[in-house]
Every structure is written in structure tokens, then in C-alpha cells.
Scaffold this motif. Structure first.
Motif, PDB file in Angstrom:
ATOM      1  N   TYR A  77       0.806  -1.222   0.000  1.00  0.00           N
ATOM      2  CA  TYR A  77       0.000   0.000   0.000  1.00  0.00           C
ATOM      3  C   TYR A  77       0.843   1.279   0.000  1.00  0.00           C
ATOM      4  O   TYR A  77       0.295   2.386   0.033  1.00  0.00           O
ATOM      5  CB  TYR A  77      -0.903   0.066   1.249  1.00  0.00           C
ATOM      6  CG  TYR A  77      -1.966  -0.996   1.378  1.00  0.00           C
ATOM      7  CD1 TYR A  77      -2.450  -1.697   0.282  1.00  0.00           C
ATOM      8  CD2 TYR A  77      -2.524  -1.287   2.618  1.00  0.00           C
ATOM      9  CE1 TYR A  77      -3.440  -2.657   0.426  1.00  0.00           C
ATOM     10  CE2 TYR A  77      -3.520  -2.243   2.765  1.00  0.00           C
ATOM     11  CZ  TYR A  77      -3.977  -2.930   1.671  1.00  0.00           C
ATOM     12  OH  TYR A  77      -4.955  -3.866   1.821  1.00  0.00           O
ATOM     13  N   MET A  86      -0.607   4.544   6.039  1.00  0.00           N
ATOM     14  CA  MET A  86       0.401   4.004   5.124  1.00  0.00           C
ATOM     15  C   MET A  86       1.123   5.133   4.376  1.00  0.00           C
ATOM     16  O   MET A  86       2.312   5.045   4.106  1.00  0.00           O
ATOM     17  CB  MET A  86      -0.264   3.075   4.104  1.00  0.00           C
ATOM     18  CG  MET A  86      -0.615   1.724   4.674  1.00  0.00           C
ATOM     19  SD  MET A  86       0.859   0.690   4.743  1.00  0.00           S
ATOM     20  CE  MET A  86       0.192  -0.788   5.510  1.00  0.00           C
ATOM     21  N   CYS A 123     -11.618  -2.405   9.627  1.00  0.00           N
ATOM     22  CA  CYS A 123     -10.706  -1.438   9.014  1.00  0.00           C
ATOM     23  C   CYS A 123     -11.544  -0.359   8.328  1.00  0.00           C
ATOM     24  O   CYS A 123     -12.303  -0.663   7.404  1.00  0.00           O
ATOM     25  CB  CYS A 123      -9.820  -2.152   7.983  1.00  0.00           C
ATOM     26  SG  CYS A 123      -9.114  -0.993   6.796  1.00  0.00           S
ATOM     27  N   VAL A 170       3.098   0.217   8.455  1.00  0.00           N
ATOM     28  CA  VAL A 170       2.549   0.749   9.707  1.00  0.00           C
ATOM     29  C   VAL A 170       3.183   0.020  10.896  1.00  0.00           C
ATOM     30  O   VAL A 170       3.873  -0.991  10.724  1.00  0.00           O
ATOM     31  CB  VAL A 170       1.000   0.693   9.736  1.00  0.00           C
ATOM     32  CG1 VAL A 170       0.427   1.633   8.689  1.00  0.00           C
ATOM     33  CG2 VAL A 170       0.490  -0.727   9.521  1.00  0.00           C
ATOM     34  N   CYS A 186      -2.417   1.619  12.851  1.00  0.00           N
ATOM     35  CA  CYS A 186      -3.478   0.932  12.115  1.00  0.00           C
ATOM     36  C   CYS A 186      -4.740   1.019  12.968  1.00  0.00           C
ATOM     37  O   CYS A 186      -4.810   0.408  14.034  1.00  0.00           O
ATOM     38  CB  CYS A 186      -3.081  -0.520  11.867  1.00  0.00           C
ATOM     39  SG  CYS A 186      -4.441  -1.543  11.282  1.00  0.00           S
ATOM     40  N   PRO A 187      -5.748   1.782  12.525  1.00  0.00           N
ATOM     41  CA  PRO A 187      -6.976   1.917  13.317  1.00  0.00           C
ATOM     42  C   PRO A 187      -7.623   0.571  13.655  1.00  0.00           C
ATOM     43  O   PRO A 187      -8.210   0.423  14.729  1.00  0.00           O
ATOM     44  CB  PRO A 187      -7.888   2.752  12.416  1.00  0.00           C
ATOM     45  CG  PRO A 187      -6.965   3.493  11.510  1.00  0.00           C
ATOM     46  CD  PRO A 187      -5.757   2.624  11.323  1.00  0.00           C
ATOM     47  N   LEU A 188      -7.482  -0.405  12.757  1.00  0.00           N
ATOM     48  CA  LEU A 188      -8.032  -1.737  13.067  1.00  0.00           C
ATOM     49  C   LEU A 188      -7.338  -2.324  14.296  1.00  0.00           C
ATOM     50  O   LEU A 188      -7.989  -2.883  15.191  1.00  0.00           O
ATOM     51  CB  LEU A 188      -7.861  -2.667  11.844  1.00  0.00           C
ATOM     52  CG  LEU A 188      -8.093  -4.162  12.077  1.00  0.00           C
ATOM     53  CD1 LEU A 188      -9.510  -4.447  12.568  1.00  0.00           C
ATOM     54  CD2 LEU A 188      -7.819  -4.957  10.792  1.00  0.00           C
ATOM     55  N   VAL A 234     -10.773   1.801   6.203  1.00  0.00           N
ATOM     56  CA  VAL A 234     -10.449   1.982   4.773  1.00  0.00           C
ATOM     57  C   VAL A 234     -11.252   0.970   3.935  1.00  0.00           C
ATOM     58  O   VAL A 234     -11.896   1.336   2.937  1.00  0.00           O
ATOM     59  CB  VAL A 234      -8.931   1.801   4.541  1.00  0.00           C
ATOM     60  CG1 VAL A 234      -8.598   1.929   3.067  1.00  0.00           C
ATOM     61  CG2 VAL A 234      -8.128   2.787   5.384  1.00  0.00           C
ATOM     62  N   HIS A 235     -11.242  -0.262   4.337  1.00  0.00           N
ATOM     63  CA  HIS A 235     -11.972  -1.284   3.579  1.00  0.00           C
ATOM     64  C   HIS A 235     -13.488  -1.128   3.708  1.00  0.00           C
ATOM     65  O   HIS A 235     -14.234  -1.558   2.820  1.00  0.00           O
ATOM     66  CB  HIS A 235     -11.498  -2.683   3.985  1.00  0.00           C
ATOM     67  CG  HIS A 235     -10.148  -2.997   3.416  1.00  0.00           C
ATOM     68  ND1 HIS A 235      -8.985  -2.605   4.025  1.00  0.00           N
ATOM     69  CD2 HIS A 235      -9.784  -3.598   2.250  1.00  0.00           C
ATOM     70  CE1 HIS A 235      -7.949  -2.970   3.276  1.00  0.00           C
ATOM     71  NE2 HIS A 235      -8.413  -3.580   2.188  1.00  0.00           N
ATOM     72  N   PHE A 278       2.425  -1.985  13.429  1.00  0.00           N
ATOM     73  CA  PHE A 278       2.374  -3.401  13.796  1.00  0.00           C
ATOM     74  C   PHE A 278       3.303  -4.228  12.902  1.00  0.00           C
ATOM     75  O   PHE A 278       3.843  -5.252  13.327  1.00  0.00           O
ATOM     76  CB  PHE A 278       0.930  -3.933  13.791  1.00  0.00           C
ATOM     77  CG  PHE A 278       0.348  -4.239  12.434  1.00  0.00           C
ATOM     78  CD1 PHE A 278       0.633  -5.426  11.768  1.00  0.00           C
ATOM     79  CD2 PHE A 278      -0.515  -3.347  11.811  1.00  0.00           C
ATOM     80  CE1 PHE A 278       0.090  -5.698  10.523  1.00  0.00           C
ATOM     81  CE2 PHE A 278      -1.066  -3.615  10.567  1.00  0.00           C
ATOM     82  CZ  PHE A 278      -0.752  -4.797   9.923  1.00  0.00           C
ATOM     83  N   CYS A 315      -5.397   4.476   2.775  1.00  0.00           N
ATOM     84  CA  CYS A 315      -4.965   4.365   4.171  1.00  0.00           C
ATOM     85  C   CYS A 315      -3.977   5.503   4.459  1.00  0.00           C
ATOM     86  O   CYS A 315      -2.827   5.449   4.035  1.00  0.00           O
ATOM     87  CB  CYS A 315      -4.316   3.008   4.424  1.00  0.00           C
ATOM     88  SG  CYS A 315      -3.730   2.821   6.113  1.00  0.00           S
ATOM     89  N   GLU A 331     -10.833  -8.048   4.404  1.00  0.00           N
ATOM     90  CA  GLU A 331     -11.300  -7.029   5.348  1.00  0.00           C
ATOM     91  C   GLU A 331     -12.540  -6.302   4.824  1.00  0.00           C
ATOM     92  O   GLU A 331     -13.117  -5.471   5.525  1.00  0.00           O
ATOM     93  CB  GLU A 331     -10.190  -6.008   5.634  1.00  0.00           C
ATOM     94  CG  GLU A 331      -9.100  -6.555   6.528  1.00  0.00           C
ATOM     95  CD  GLU A 331      -7.924  -5.604   6.659  1.00  0.00           C
ATOM     96  OE1 GLU A 331      -8.089  -4.400   6.420  1.00  0.00           O
ATOM     97  OE2 GLU A 331      -6.825  -6.076   6.994  1.00  0.00           O
ATOM     98  N   ASN A 365      -2.739  -7.695  12.312  1.00  0.00           N
ATOM     99  CA  ASN A 365      -3.041  -6.259  12.428  1.00  0.00           C
ATOM    100  C   ASN A 365      -3.461  -5.942  13.864  1.00  0.00           C
ATOM    101  O   ASN A 365      -4.600  -5.559  14.143  1.00  0.00           O
ATOM    102  CB  ASN A 365      -4.158  -5.849  11.460  1.00  0.00           C
ATOM    103  CG  ASN A 365      -3.763  -5.988  10.009  1.00  0.00           C
ATOM    104  OD1 ASN A 365      -3.104  -6.954   9.643  1.00  0.00           O
ATOM    105  ND2 ASN A 365      -4.159  -5.031   9.194  1.00  0.00           N
TER     106      ASN A 365
HETATM  107 FE1  SF4 Z   1      -4.877  -0.925   9.048  1.00  0.00          FE
HETATM  108 FE2  SF4 Z   1      -6.809  -0.763   7.229  1.00  0.00          FE
HETATM  109 FE3  SF4 Z   1      -4.585   0.691   6.926  1.00  0.00          FE
HETATM  110 FE4  SF4 Z   1      -4.545  -1.972   6.594  1.00  0.00          FE
HETATM  111  S1  SF4 Z   1      -5.644  -0.476   5.344  1.00  0.00           S
HETATM  112  S2  SF4 Z   1      -3.057  -0.746   7.733  1.00  0.00           S
HETATM  113  S3  SF4 Z   1      -6.015  -2.619   8.160  1.00  0.00           S
HETATM  114  S4  SF4 Z   1      -6.134   0.857   8.558  1.00  0.00           S
END
Ligand code: SF4
Ligand code: 13P
Length: 301
Positions: free
Chosen positions: A23, A260, A169, A58, A83-85, A171-172, A60, A257, A197, A111
Motif C-alpha cells: 500500500y 500508510m 478497518c 505501519v 493501524c486503526p483496526l 479503509v476497507h 504493527f 490508508c 477485510e 493487524n
Molecule cells: Fe490498518 Fe486498514 Fe490501513 Fe490496513 S488499510 S493498515 S487494516 S487501517
């Protein structure tokens, strides 16, 4: 471009390797030594000979690199790239669920923060979640933290009873069924591939539900010439670069994202100059999180 030359020069001097997630922005992908999904990048991180890993992704992901290779210097050019997830579940949440379901193993999507992995029995990625859950001997499973990946696993592994944590997530979540319908109408011959996701209504409309690494592979190997891509839009650059004769359409061009995209060439250069910011974790967390990651690897061996 001067900055790229400087990065390449410093990378050699520092004995560093640059890893980038699928990404990342085009300019970051272009300077990376390896590009991949979470599973591919963790495999690479555990094997590379270089002493310094600059992780363009990111937090993690950089943490996994450190857990697998704590003797290395792992740099994350912007430590606010989260990562908000991953933030949807805490170590306490996992502990409490495990107390409520004694003896039921906790499977955690990568994640998540390292402290959450440390409370888990197994880790999994989007590329191997179905396989990992299938191979766990227990019939009942706790799954954290992505409810859509959990739902996808539940659909594929009908014989298990899976209790799913309600994380997602953002974004998804932006990818909607109407996006897929619209793109399908415009490109009726295209193969629809989406990330697990994505919500169920979107996954149901897809030909393939894949990790980002799976998407790269199918784009290369499929005889199809057009693809509708249901994931973060950064991957389109790699897909197009590797398959210039094929066409790729984002399901939703707004599925970006922001975390990212926090990694820039300037920040990569600064990381190499200063050997910071470093990702480190307490020894106890590394040990326990490593066990969960190792069990994922052993389950699939
Ligand atoms: Fe986290 Fe979603 Fe970004 Fe992937 S796309 S890093 S799951 S926020
Ligand atoms: P992949 O492991 O499929 O690349 O997914 C990582 C991720 O953050 C998806 O949003």
C-alpha cells in the motif's frame, strides 16, 4: 533525483534494507528492496542479512520485524503510522474473552499491537487465516480483531465455532457493493478481487477474496486482462507496473490508508541518517508474541 541517490548511498553505508508494504506510495515502492503483504514481509524480515531494516509500512508490521529479529535495528520512519483496526482490541479484551471461554484458543490477525499478540495463542495474516484456523485442533476459536476477516474464515471453515471480535478497518469499509456493481457494469470482463477485510456484501460479489500478496500473484498468473481491485489503492501502482499490458480499476478510489501514506522519501532519508525512530519492545512481550507467531508458522508446516 537527489534524495533517491542519497537514500541509496546511505542504505549501503548503513548496511540497511528497505521493506515496503503493497500500500506504500509509488516513490517508496520504487526505492524498496522488497515489497509485499504482511506475511511476505515478515518472512523477509526474519531472513535478510542486513543489520538495519527500514520498514515502510505501519507500526504493527515494524513490530513483527522486531519480534522476529530483535537483534536488528528496526526503523519506522514515522511512528505515528498506526493501524486503526489494530486499535480496536486491547490485551485486556483478549484476556477477558479467554477467561469467559476457558481453554478456547485465541487467534489474532497480525493487524494488532504486539501486546495483543502476546495474549494470543496463534497469529494469522490475511494470506493464511483460513488455513491456520482449519488446522487448529480445537473446534471452538476466539478470533480477533477483524470481524470481516473473521466472517470470511467462518464461511470457509464451517466445522468450527468461531467467536468474532467486532473490529474493522475503516479503509476497507469504504468499499461498498454498489462500487463493485458500478465497476462490473463498466468492465464486464474484469475479474473482481477483494481483500477479506471488506464487508460480506462486497466479498459475495467478488470472484476472489485475497491478501494483497494473493492479488499480486493472480494478476500475474491469470489470463484475464482486466481486474476490479477492492482494497487500498496503493497496490494499483505495483499491479500496473508489473503487468503493464493489463488494466486495473479501483473499486473505490477513496479507499486510501492515510497511515500508510505517512511514510515519505524525506522521512526514510532522515531514518537512515539518524538511525531513528527505532522500534523496540519489552523482552517479555517479544517472547510471548513470538510464540503466537511461531505457532502460526508451525501450524502451517
Ligand atoms: Fe490498518 Fe486498514 Fe490501513 Fe490496513 S488499510 S493498515 S487494516 S487501517
Ligand atoms: P495484507 O497482509 O493482505 O497485505 O493486508 C495488510 C493490511 O493492512 C490490509 O489492510
Amino acid at each position: 533525483m537527489e534524495i533517491i541517490e542519497e537514500i541509496i548511498k546511505l542504505k549501503k553505508e548503513r548496511n540497511a534494507v528497505i521493506l515496503a508494504h503493497n500500500y506504500q506510495s509509488p516513490e517508496i515502492q520504487d526505492i524498496a528492496d522488497f515489497i509485499g503483504d504482511s506475511l511476505e514481509l515478515s518472512r523477509v524480515a526474519s531472513k535478510v542479512p542486513q543489520k538495519v531494516i527500514v520498514f515502510c509500512g505501519v507500526k504493527f508490521m515494524a513490530e513483527i520485524a522486531y519480534i522476529l529479529a530483535p537483534e536488528k535495528t528496526v526503523l519506522l520512519p514515522d511512528t505515528t503510522a498506526g493501524c486503526p483496526l489494530a486499535e480496536t482490541v486491547t490485551p485486556d479484551d483478549v484476556r477477558r474473552k479467554k477467561e469467559f471461554y476457558p481453554g478456547v484458543p485465541a487467534v489474532t490477525y497480525v493487524n494488532t499491537n504486539a501486546e495483543v499478540k502476546a495474549e494470543s495463542d496463534y497469529c494469522c495474516t490475511s494470506a493464511n487465516a483460513v488455513e491456520v484456523v482449519k488446522k487448529i485442533p480445537q473446534k471452538e476459536i476466539l478470533f480477533f480483531p477483524d470481524e470481516h476477516l473473521g466472517d470470511h474464515v467462518k464461511y470457509k471453515v464451517r466445522e468450527k465455532e468461531i467467536h468474532i471480535w467486532p473490529g474493522y478497518c475503516p479503509v476497507h469499509m469504504k468499499i461498498l457493493p454498489e462500487d463493485i456493481w458500478r465497476e462490473k457494469e463498466k468492465h464486464p470482463q474484469a475479474l473482481v478481487m477483494v481483500h477479506p477485510e471488506c464487508r460480506r456484501e462486497v466479498r459475495k460479489l467478488a470472484d476472489e477474496v485475497l491478501s494483497t500478496g494473493g492479488m499480486v500473484k493472480i494478476a500475474r498468473e491469470s489470463s484475464k486482462e482486466e481486474f476490479i481491485v477492492g482494497t487500498e489503492t496503493g497496490i494499483l501502482y505495483r499491479l500496473k507496473k508489473e503487468n503493464p499490458e493489463k488494466s486495473f480499476y479501483p473499486a473505490n478510489p477513496q479507499a486510501i490508508c492515510e497511515d500508510m501514506k505517512k511514510i515519505t522519501l524525506e522521512k526514510v532519508l532522515h531514518s537512515l541518517e539518524t538511525l531513528s525512530p527505532k522500534i523496540t519492545l519489552p523482552e517479555d512481550i517479544v517472547k510471548r508474541a513470538y510464540k503466537a507467531i511461531q505457532r502460526m508458522v508451525e501450524t502451517l508446516a
